[in-house]
Design an enzyme around this catalytic site. Structure first.
Site, PDB file in Angstrom:
ATOM      1  CB  CYS A 189       2.389  -7.028  -5.186  1.00  0.00           C
ATOM      2  SG  CYS A 189       1.346  -6.853  -6.627  1.00  0.00           S
ATOM      3  CB  CYS A 232      -1.856   0.110  -8.436  1.00  0.00           C
ATOM      4  SG  CYS A 232      -0.146  -0.174  -7.909  1.00  0.00           S
TER       5      CYS A 232
HETATM    6  O1  PYC Z   1      -1.283  -3.790  -6.636  1.00  0.00           O
HETATM    7  O2  PYC Z   1       0.427  -3.035  -5.499  1.00  0.00           O
HETATM    8  C1  PYC Z   1      -0.084  -3.450  -6.525  1.00  0.00           C
HETATM    9  C2  PYC Z   1       0.777  -3.605  -7.718  1.00  0.00           C
HETATM   10  C3  PYC Z   1       2.085  -3.248  -7.852  1.00  0.00           C
HETATM   11  C4  PYC Z   1       2.460  -3.588  -9.154  1.00  0.00           C
HETATM   12  C5  PYC Z   1       1.371  -4.150  -9.778  1.00  0.00           C
HETATM   13  N1  PYC Z   1       0.348  -4.153  -8.884  1.00  0.00           N
END
Ligand code: PYC
Length: 308
Positions: free
Chosen positions: A85, A231
């Site tokens: 993550c 993300c």
């Molecule tokens: O930042 O990789 C990320 C992530 C995955 C799910 C929520 N954030």
């Protein structure tokens, strides 16, 4: 359980510092299986309501297995577990610094999908060198009920993504219901039509607007919550696609905006150009929001969280 809460570009992370399940020793992927098999109630107690919410990503701090790593971390969410993550790692680093366990400089974190280098910078921002990322399949078309035929790429950035251009409505918070509905239906179609491993859908601003080396995304996570941050693993998957298409050169900076407008900057270097494998770097900031003690009272009917 002692926890530190933070958010990275709006996306929350809850780091369990003390009192979590004892998963023993061994490689982190084995400890993750133990977590899943014998202690899943802890996952739900930590991140689900009434103590958490669908958006919280949990991070269990543990001893690393790889000898060259400083810490080990297992990530989880409202419905299960994450290999890696990105926003969570940025939150973990800032939380460890807040706890006095880190100073600006390099650290290495052991995860179930590999070792992740992170650098806490003097201004408090964090750069993570994510796991090797690649595009598995280009221009995969699927039939989505109510939407028709759509085309996107399948890529790995520490989690599996289906990345698709989206021009029907601006990627903005006011369209979040529509973006969620579309992404969920796309995910079901992608899973049913050949890619059962895909658990995140990333809607992207169209590539003709990429001349500024900047894009905006909406990422739907496995438990139907959308990522408030850009993300980290999704940005890594996006970089792998940009690299494969020749739209971003090695070392060039890419700016990834979330649906909220929060920002990560990113770049890559080739690991294996012929195989299309890149080493992504992502930089972002996080803020600690709470130091807390989670109480688990066996008399509480929702002691282990509200599970769907
Ligand atoms: O930042 O990789 C990320 C992530 C995955 C799910 C929520 N954030």
């Amino acid at each position: 359980m002692r926890v530190l809460d933070s958010h990275t570009g709006g996306e929350p992370t809850r780091l369990v510092m003390k009192g979590g399940p004892d998963l023993g020793d061994g490689p982190l992927d084995q400890r993750l299986q133990r977590f899943k098999g014998s202690f899943d109630a802890f996952r739900s107690a930590i991140v689900n309501e009434p103590r958490g919410s669908d958006t919280v990503v949990g991070a269990l701090l543990c001893k690393p297995h790889r000898e060259d790593c400083d810490f080990g971390v297992l990530y989880f969410n409202n419905v299960g577990y994450l290999g890696m993550c990105g926003h969570g790692t940025i939150g973990v680093v800032v939380s460890l610094a807040h706890a006095g366990m880190l100073k600006p400089g390099e650290i290495k974190i052991d995860t179930p999908v590999g070792a992740v280098h992170a650098r806490l910078l003097a201004d408090g921002s964090v750069t993570i060198a994510n796991v090797p990322s690649f595009r598995k399949a280009r221009a995969v078309s699927v039939d989505v009920p109510g939407l028709g035929r759509v085309t996107g790429d399948v890529a790995w950035g520490g989690n599996w993504f289906y990345l698709m251009e989206w021009a029907s409505a601006p990627i903005e918070l006011r369209h979040v219901e529509q973006l969620t509905d579309v992404s969920w239906r796309v995910r079901q179609a992608v899973n049913a039509q050949g890619f059962p491993e895909v658990d995140h859908v990333e809607l992207m601003t169209p590539s003709h607007s990429h001349s500024e080396k900047r894009g905006r995304n909406f990422v739907l996570c496995p438990g139907r919550a959308y990522d408030r941050s850009p993300c980290g693993t999704g940005t890594s998957a996006k970089l792998a696609c940009l690299a494969a298409d020749g739209h971003l050169q090695e070392g060039e900076e890419w700016t990834q905006e979330s649906v909220l407008g929060s920002v990560f900057t990113a770049s890559y270097r080739w690991l294996d150009r012929a195989a299309g494998t890149i080493a992504p770097e992502i930089t972002g900031t996080a803020f600690v929001t709470a130091e807390a003690k989670l109480l688990l009272d066996p008399a509480d009917p929702f002691c282990w969280g509200i599970r769907s």
